[in-house]
Design a protein around this motif. Structure first.
Motif, PDB file in Angstrom:
ATOM      1  N   ASP A   1       0.817  -1.213   0.000  1.00  0.00           N
ATOM      2  CA  ASP A   1       0.000   0.000   0.000  1.00  0.00           C
ATOM      3  C   ASP A   1       0.853   1.265   0.000  1.00  0.00           C
TER       4      ASP A   1
ATOM      5  N   CYS B   1       3.912  -9.754   2.270  1.00  0.00           N
ATOM      6  CA  CYS B   1       2.787  -9.454   1.377  1.00  0.00           C
ATOM      7  C   CYS B   1       1.478  -9.975   1.967  1.00  0.00           C
TER       8      CYS B   1
ATOM      9  N   LEU C   1      -1.926  -7.879   2.711  1.00  0.00           N
ATOM     10  CA  LEU C   1      -3.238  -8.258   2.183  1.00  0.00           C
ATOM     11  C   LEU C   1      -4.284  -8.251   3.291  1.00  0.00           C
TER      12      LEU C   1
ATOM     13  N   SER D   1      -3.777  -4.673  -2.081  1.00  0.00           N
ATOM     14  CA  SER D   1      -3.959  -5.677  -3.120  1.00  0.00           C
ATOM     15  C   SER D   1      -2.603  -6.066  -3.682  1.00  0.00           C
TER      16      SER D   1
ATOM     17  N   SER E   1       0.011  -7.685  -9.924  1.00  0.00           N
ATOM     18  CA  SER E   1      -0.078  -8.900 -10.738  1.00  0.00           C
ATOM     19  C   SER E   1       1.228  -9.683 -10.766  1.00  0.00           C
TER      20      SER E   1
END
Length: 134
Positions: A30, A66, A70, A75, A78
């Protein structure tokens, strides 16, 4: 842009260490460097055949950070999601395959617990299957 691509190329030889370092510094998913994190994760996939066991250890720790991000609502970019999907288990295995060594503190705590609660069996060294930490 071009500067970011140059930085990615320069640090790609130690990409696991850099990603873990960003996480340690609080640059999570973030943060303002999420674009750089995504580029670095893409680089991991490009150099996956050249990753050393040390790289995989660092990548595992980064992937764990990570997961924490989350939980807080961030998020997964990718490329980072692909690293987790394609290399996550391999990195966990590399991390988990490290030997464990109990500390003097662990031995002291185990002794205190055995003394206080003699009917309870104490396991001094335990490795968590999900995180790989002991």
């Amino acid at each position: 842009g071009r500067a970011t691509a140059t930085v990615v190329e320069v640090i790609s030889h130690n990409v696991g260490v850099v990603l873990w370092g960003l996480a340690v510094m609080g640059e999570g998913l973030d943060g303002s460097l999420v674009g750089l994190i995504d580029l670095l994760a893409a680089r991991v996939l490009e150099v996956r055949e050249k990753l050393t066991p040390k790289d995989k250890l660092q990548l595992h720790q980064w992937l764990l950070s990570c997961e924490l991000d989350l939980v807080s609502g961030a998020s997964l970019p990718s490329s980072a999601a692909r690293v987790k999907q394609e290399l996550g288990e391999e990195c966990l295995q590399a991390f988990s395959s490290q030997g464990t060594r109990e500390s003097q503190f662990q031995r002291d705590v185990a002794l205190a617990l055995r003394t206080a609660v003699s009917e309870v069996e104490i396991e001094e060294e335990y490795r968590d299957a999900r995180s790989g930490y002991s």
